[in-house]
Design a protein around this motif. Structure first.
Motif, PDB file in Angstrom:
ATOM      1  N   ARG A   1     -57.635   5.340  77.044  1.00 46.83           N
ATOM      2  CA  ARG A   1     -57.959   3.908  77.102  1.00 46.83           C
ATOM      3  C   ARG A   1     -57.956   3.399  78.539  1.00 46.83           C
ATOM      4  O   ARG A   1     -58.825   2.621  78.933  1.00 46.83           O
ATOM      5  CB  ARG A   1     -56.971   3.102  76.253  1.00 46.83           C
ATOM      6  CG  ARG A   1     -57.019   3.432  74.779  1.00 46.83           C
ATOM      7  CD  ARG A   1     -56.374   2.325  73.956  1.00 46.83           C
ATOM      8  NE  ARG A   1     -55.012   2.044  74.349  1.00 46.83           N
ATOM      9  CZ  ARG A   1     -53.953   2.721  73.916  1.00 46.83           C
ATOM     10  NH1 ARG A   1     -54.097   3.707  73.079  1.00 46.83           N
ATOM     11  NH2 ARG A   1     -52.744   2.387  74.315  1.00 46.83           N
TER      12      ARG A   1
ATOM     13  N   ILE B   1     -54.280  -1.799  76.863  1.00 46.28           N
ATOM     14  CA  ILE B   1     -52.873  -1.922  76.448  1.00 46.28           C
ATOM     15  C   ILE B   1     -52.729  -1.834  74.928  1.00 46.28           C
ATOM     16  O   ILE B   1     -51.880  -1.122  74.413  1.00 46.28           O
ATOM     17  CB  ILE B   1     -52.273  -3.250  76.970  1.00 46.28           C
ATOM     18  CG1 ILE B   1     -52.317  -3.286  78.508  1.00 46.28           C
ATOM     19  CG2 ILE B   1     -50.821  -3.423  76.486  1.00 46.28           C
ATOM     20  CD1 ILE B   1     -52.036  -4.640  79.115  1.00 46.28           C
ATOM     21  N   THR B   2     -53.593  -2.545  74.203  1.00 47.42           N
ATOM     22  CA  THR B   2     -53.380  -2.662  72.751  1.00 47.42           C
ATOM     23  C   THR B   2     -54.292  -1.753  71.920  1.00 47.42           C
ATOM     24  O   THR B   2     -54.034  -1.529  70.744  1.00 47.42           O
ATOM     25  CB  THR B   2     -53.670  -4.103  72.272  1.00 47.42           C
ATOM     26  OG1 THR B   2     -55.067  -4.375  72.508  1.00 47.42           O
ATOM     27  CG2 THR B   2     -52.836  -5.118  73.025  1.00 47.42           C
ATOM     28  N   GLY B   3     -55.377  -1.235  72.522  1.00 46.93           N
ATOM     29  CA  GLY B   3     -56.334  -0.439  71.744  1.00 46.93           C
ATOM     30  C   GLY B   3     -57.327  -1.316  70.985  1.00 46.93           C
ATOM     31  O   GLY B   3     -58.192  -0.809  70.286  1.00 46.93           O
TER      32      GLY B   3
ATOM     33  N   GLN C   1     -58.839  15.868  79.965  1.00 46.98           N
ATOM     34  CA  GLN C   1     -59.137  15.581  78.562  1.00 46.98           C
ATOM     35  C   GLN C   1     -58.139  14.602  77.967  1.00 46.98           C
ATOM     36  O   GLN C   1     -57.372  14.926  77.055  1.00 46.98           O
ATOM     37  CB  GLN C   1     -59.186  16.878  77.778  1.00 46.98           C
ATOM     38  CG  GLN C   1     -60.245  17.784  78.358  1.00 46.98           C
ATOM     39  CD  GLN C   1     -60.272  19.175  77.775  1.00 46.98           C
ATOM     40  OE1 GLN C   1     -59.409  19.544  76.996  1.00 46.98           O
ATOM     41  NE2 GLN C   1     -61.266  19.938  78.146  1.00 46.98           N
TER      42      GLN C   1
ATOM     43  N   VAL D   1     -56.118  11.607  76.110  1.00 47.73           N
ATOM     44  CA  VAL D   1     -56.129  10.978  74.786  1.00 47.73           C
ATOM     45  C   VAL D   1     -55.247   9.729  74.842  1.00 47.73           C
ATOM     46  O   VAL D   1     -54.599   9.471  75.844  1.00 47.73           O
ATOM     47  CB  VAL D   1     -55.586  11.919  73.673  1.00 47.73           C
ATOM     48  CG1 VAL D   1     -56.514  13.095  73.451  1.00 47.73           C
ATOM     49  CG2 VAL D   1     -54.190  12.413  73.996  1.00 47.73           C
ATOM     50  N   ALA D   2     -55.279   8.985  73.734  1.00 49.11           N
ATOM     51  CA  ALA D   2     -54.414   7.821  73.543  1.00 49.11           C
ATOM     52  C   ALA D   2     -54.446   6.880  74.758  1.00 49.11           C
ATOM     53  O   ALA D   2     -55.524   6.565  75.252  1.00 49.11           O
ATOM     54  CB  ALA D   2     -52.992   8.277  73.219  1.00 49.11           C
ATOM     55  N   ARG D   3     -53.264   6.493  75.251  1.00 47.23           N
ATOM     56  CA  ARG D   3     -53.172   5.503  76.333  1.00 47.23           C
ATOM     57  C   ARG D   3     -53.987   5.930  77.557  1.00 47.23           C
ATOM     58  O   ARG D   3     -54.683   5.114  78.164  1.00 47.23           O
ATOM     59  CB  ARG D   3     -51.690   5.373  76.691  1.00 47.23           C
ATOM     60  CG  ARG D   3     -51.375   4.401  77.785  1.00 47.23           C
ATOM     61  CD  ARG D   3     -49.882   4.456  78.075  1.00 47.23           C
ATOM     62  NE  ARG D   3     -49.469   5.795  78.485  1.00 47.23           N
ATOM     63  CZ  ARG D   3     -48.271   6.319  78.238  1.00 47.23           C
ATOM     64  NH1 ARG D   3     -47.367   5.654  77.567  1.00 47.23           N
ATOM     65  NH2 ARG D   3     -47.968   7.523  78.678  1.00 47.23           N
ATOM     66  N   ASP D   4     -53.927   7.219  77.911  1.00 44.09           N
ATOM     67  CA  ASP D   4     -54.648   7.687  79.098  1.00 44.09           C
ATOM     68  C   ASP D   4     -56.157   7.503  78.935  1.00 44.09           C
ATOM     69  O   ASP D   4     -56.846   7.098  79.862  1.00 44.09           O
ATOM     70  CB  ASP D   4     -54.350   9.173  79.339  1.00 44.09           C
ATOM     71  CG  ASP D   4     -52.868   9.418  79.578  1.00 44.09           C
ATOM     72  OD1 ASP D   4     -52.206   8.503  80.097  1.00 44.09           O
ATOM     73  OD2 ASP D   4     -52.385  10.509  79.242  1.00 44.09           O
TER      74      ASP D   4
ATOM     75  N   LEU E   1     -53.967   9.251  88.212  1.00 46.70           N
ATOM     76  CA  LEU E   1     -53.901   7.911  87.612  1.00 46.70           C
ATOM     77  C   LEU E   1     -53.421   6.890  88.647  1.00 46.70           C
ATOM     78  O   LEU E   1     -53.904   5.756  88.696  1.00 46.70           O
ATOM     79  CB  LEU E   1     -52.969   7.914  86.396  1.00 46.70           C
ATOM     80  CG  LEU E   1     -53.529   8.568  85.127  1.00 46.70           C
ATOM     81  CD1 LEU E   1     -52.435   8.734  84.071  1.00 46.70           C
ATOM     82  CD2 LEU E   1     -54.680   7.760  84.532  1.00 46.70           C
TER      83      LEU E   1
END
Lengths: 213, 249
Positions: free
Chosen positions: A78, A206-208, A71, A73-76, A9
């Motif tokens: 995005r 940041i916000t989705g 694989q 998820v979530a913040r990563d 990252l």
């Protein structure tokens, strides 16, 4: 924990900053080539576009590797999906800087006062820099500021257009380079739109939430 | 419609409070995944849904669990509850008898004697568990001769044979290879048409792939319960985010 992923990252951030600064540099060189009638510099901007394309491939491949290996998820997820969308806009910004340089290399622009078009170019450069900064620093306010700042670029575009219209109507010479300048302004205006897209993806990361969804 | 409602559930193993004020509603004919680190209470909650914790010494429960609005501890007879709420375990556990007898075991205990009726139940259960084609020619052979993945589908068929309404699955694929895993996952999605499924899983991708809702447990509490897609894309609680992104602890 997840050390390798954290490294990847971080690597993604570094690569994006590099790609962003390449875009900035090309815009800046295109402006310089325009104001100083420097054909060599214009040619260099055109030639170096392939470097931005190459950078896009590299970042794309890093993102795909992370999707496969981590694989996310979530913040990563995005962050990585936003990066994939952002590099497409950055690649287009590189193309448009090269298009501007191409016009500069072929046209004989003899307008003395280029302040508005230069101001416009600088404003788009700021948008590009800020949008990448906003991604790296996860700065929602800065992303929103970039989106709002597109109005400044649009205002410049209207000013340049008006200037060129009056130039053509008052001038006895042919208006060819006025048309060239108008195209340059249009390319800058598009660069501003791409920077806005980038900022919108930063907002999503940041916000989705992505604008319009 | 809600199939199971859990309200203010506390569960103690002697002095240890294993579940703390759990409130969850489980809608009918959906797949619900329970995720969380080991020892967070997800299997304990799963077991309370068909009162398997009754067998654990020193286990005490306060609060309410209802199945179709009936209290499972006071208003439903325990054998009837376990018929309606079936269970599949982590490790396939076929009985050491033939494939046929494994499936016939439950219906026989519930009084089904007719051979023709049993034959029908066995074929239907094995078909529903997507294993009929693989075993139809060796129904009289020992179930222990099946592969792990086949044994697990046999156990699902055995659970289905008594026509339950809810299937509890405790890490049903953790002992299986990827092919058997995807067969069980496909099966779960297929079974959702007729059954409510509650599944404990350590495989986050599995929860994301097949469940409709996911509950994240930590230290005996439900931290977050939401539609799976939302929980895995925009978790509301930082602890959920840290766990699912692997940055927990």
């Amino acid at each position: 924990m997840r050390n390798k992923f954290e490294e990847q990252l971080e690597q993604l951030n570094i690569e994006l900053i590099e790609m962003g600064s390449m875009c900035e540099q090309r815009i800046s060189d295109a402006i310089k080539a325009l104001t100083s009638h420097n054909m060599e510099l214009a040619k260099m901007v055109m030639e170096k576009d392939s470097e931005i394309d190459q950078k896009e491939r590299e970042i794309e491949s890093l993102c795909l590797k992370m999707l496969l290996q981590q694989q996310p998820v979530a913040r990563d997820l995005r962050l990585i999906s936003s990066a994939l969308k952002m590099i497409t806009d950055m690649e287009r910004i590189g193309d448009q800087a090269a298009d501007i340089a191409e016009i500069v290399s072929m046209a004989n622009i003899s307008v003395e006062d280029l302040s508005n078009i230069v101001g416009m170019g600088e404003a788009t450069m700021k948008m590009v820099t800020d949008s990448i900064d906003a991604y790296v620093r996860k700065d929602l306010e800065l992303a929103k500021h970039v989106i709002d700042y597109d109005d400044v670029v649009d205002e410049y575009f209207i000013k340049v257009k008006k200037e060129l219209i009056s130039f053509i109507s008052n001038s006895e010479s042919d208006g060819e380079f006025a048309v060239d300048l108008l195209m340059i302004a249009k390319y800058f205006e598009r660069i501003g739109d791409h920077a806005t897209n980038i900022a919108e993806w930063v907002e999503f990361s940041i916000t989705g939430k992505h604008k319009g969804s | 419609m809600n199939k199971i409602v859990i309200e203010n559930l506390d569960l103690y193993y002697k002095d240890f409070k294993a579940l703390k004020n759990v409130n969850l509603t489980i809608p009918e004919k959906e797949i619900i995944a329970f995720i969380g680190p080991s020892g967070c209470g997800k299997s304990t909650l799963l077991k309370s849904l068909n009162r398997m914790n009754d067998l654990v010494e020193g286990c005490r429960i306060t609060g309410l669990v209802t199945l179709d609005n009936k209290n499972i501890y006071t208003d439903i007879e325990i054998n009837m509850l376990r018929k309606r709420v079936g269970m599949v375990f982590q490790k396939p556990n076929p009985f050491p008898m033939s494939i046929y007898d494994n499936i016939a075991y439950g219906p026989r205990t519930h009084g089904v004697k007719s051979k023709a009726k049993l034959d029908d139940i066995i074929e239907k259960s094995l078909r529903d568990a997507a294993i009929w084609e693989e075993v139809k020619d060796r129904l009289k052979k020992s179930a222990l001769g099946l592969s792990g993945g086949q044994q697990q589908r046999l156990c699902i068929a055995r659970a289905l044979a008594v026509q339950p309404e809810v299937l509890l699955m405790d890490e049903p694929t953790s002992a299986l290879d990827p092919i058997s895993t995807s067969k069980i996952e496909d099966l779960a999605v297929e079974l959702k048409k007729d059954y409510t499924i509650v599944m404990v899983t350590h495989n986050m991708q599995q929860a994301a792939r097949i469940s409709d809702k996911t509950a994240f447990f930590l230290l005996g509490e439900v931290i977050e319960y939401n539609e799976t897609e939302k929980l895995f894309s925009m978790p509301k609680d930082k602890r959920t985010e840290d766990y699912i992104t692997g940055r927990f602890g």
